[in-house]
Design an enzyme around this catalytic site. Structure first.
Site, PDB file in Angstrom:
ATOM      1  N   TYR A  72      -9.403  -7.592   8.353  1.00  0.00           N
ATOM      2  CA  TYR A  72     -10.699  -8.041   8.270  1.00  0.00           C
ATOM      3  C   TYR A  72     -11.449  -6.842   7.270  1.00  0.00           C
ATOM      4  CZ  TYR A  72     -15.751  -8.554   8.915  1.00  0.00           C
ATOM      5  OH  TYR A  72     -17.237  -8.874   8.721  1.00  0.00           O
ATOM      6  N   LYS A  76     -12.610  -7.568   3.290  1.00  0.00           N
ATOM      7  CA  LYS A  76     -14.000  -7.609   3.043  1.00  0.00           C
ATOM      8  C   LYS A  76     -14.219  -6.339   1.903  1.00  0.00           C
ATOM      9  CE  LYS A  76     -15.859 -10.528   5.296  1.00  0.00           C
ATOM     10  NZ  LYS A  76     -16.663 -11.640   4.904  1.00  0.00           N
ATOM     11  N   THR A 107     -23.904 -12.216  15.636  1.00  0.00           N
ATOM     12  CA  THR A 107     -23.277 -13.394  15.512  1.00  0.00           C
ATOM     13  C   THR A 107     -22.272 -13.627  16.578  1.00  0.00           C
ATOM     14  OG1 THR A 107     -21.355 -12.786  14.014  1.00  0.00           O
ATOM     15  CG2 THR A 107     -23.388 -13.293  12.891  1.00  0.00           C
ATOM     16  N   ARG A 112     -21.086  -8.275  21.426  1.00  0.00           N
ATOM     17  CA  ARG A 112     -22.444  -8.473  22.090  1.00  0.00           C
ATOM     18  C   ARG A 112     -23.190  -7.105  22.109  1.00  0.00           C
ATOM     19  NH1 ARG A 112     -19.590 -12.174  25.244  1.00  0.00           N
ATOM     20  NH2 ARG A 112     -19.581 -10.885  27.083  1.00  0.00           N
TER      21      ARG A 112
END
Length: 184
Positions: A72, A76, A107, A112
């Protein structure tokens, strides 16, 4: 106005040595190869018309080294560089490119906030990112912003890299395997 916005993403957090090849390839494909292919398809027309925008949604994690961010973070980071290249190669043809690199955004891809002791209102939401893109698109043609624009929560405890590290540590303490794979 010609506009391409690439905001799809895939993430599966794991250290490099724990990353399965298929997970690496999927994240690189969704996060980097697809924006490349889409830009390659639309740039000739934008250049011919003398205007257009390529907007890639990157990540603050792509701008820093976060252990455990694996494919990831690498993909990115690479999409940020791809955007810089698109910007430089096309700016004299009226085409602008920018990567919006948000920090922690609430998202389904992200941890969370409450699970990490951060109030929800301290984390960015999708509208914050959309508002940033709208602001960029509203800049006059004579003005270039970017090609990398970071958008971060103002609270330090909501910093993306730190939050991702806390999330990974929490996940490792609760299970033996890597975090589950998600897509947006």
């Amino acid at each position: 106005m010609g506009l391409l916005v690439c905001s799809a993403g895939a993430i599966r957090l794991a250290a490099v040595h724990e990353t399965e090849e298929r997970h690496w390839e999927r994240q690189v494909r969704v996060n980097l190869t697809v924006p490349f292919l889409l830009a390659r398809a639309v740039l000739p027309g934008m250049r011919e018309r003398g205007h257009g925008w390529v907007v890639n949604i990157g990540s603050g994690v792509g701008s820093e080294v976060v252990p455990g961010s694996g494919a990831y973070g690498v993909s990115k980071h690479a999409v940020h560089r791809l955007t810089e290249l698109i910007h430089e190669e096309n700016r004299d043809f009226g085409v602008r490119a920018v990567a919006v690199a948000p920090g922690w955004v609430s998202t389904r891809l992200a941890a969370r906030p409450g699970d990490l002791g951060v109030p929800e209102e301290e984390v960015l939401d999708a509208e914050d990112v959309a508002d940033t893109v709208a602001w960029l698109l509203d800049r006059p043609a004579r003005m270039s912003v970017g090609p990398l624009v970071r958008v971060e929560p103002s609270a330090s405890r909501a910093a993306a890299g730190d939050a991702m590290t806390r999330h990974l540590n929490r996940s490792r303490a609760g299970s033996a395997g890597p975090a589950p794979e998600e897509n947006r």
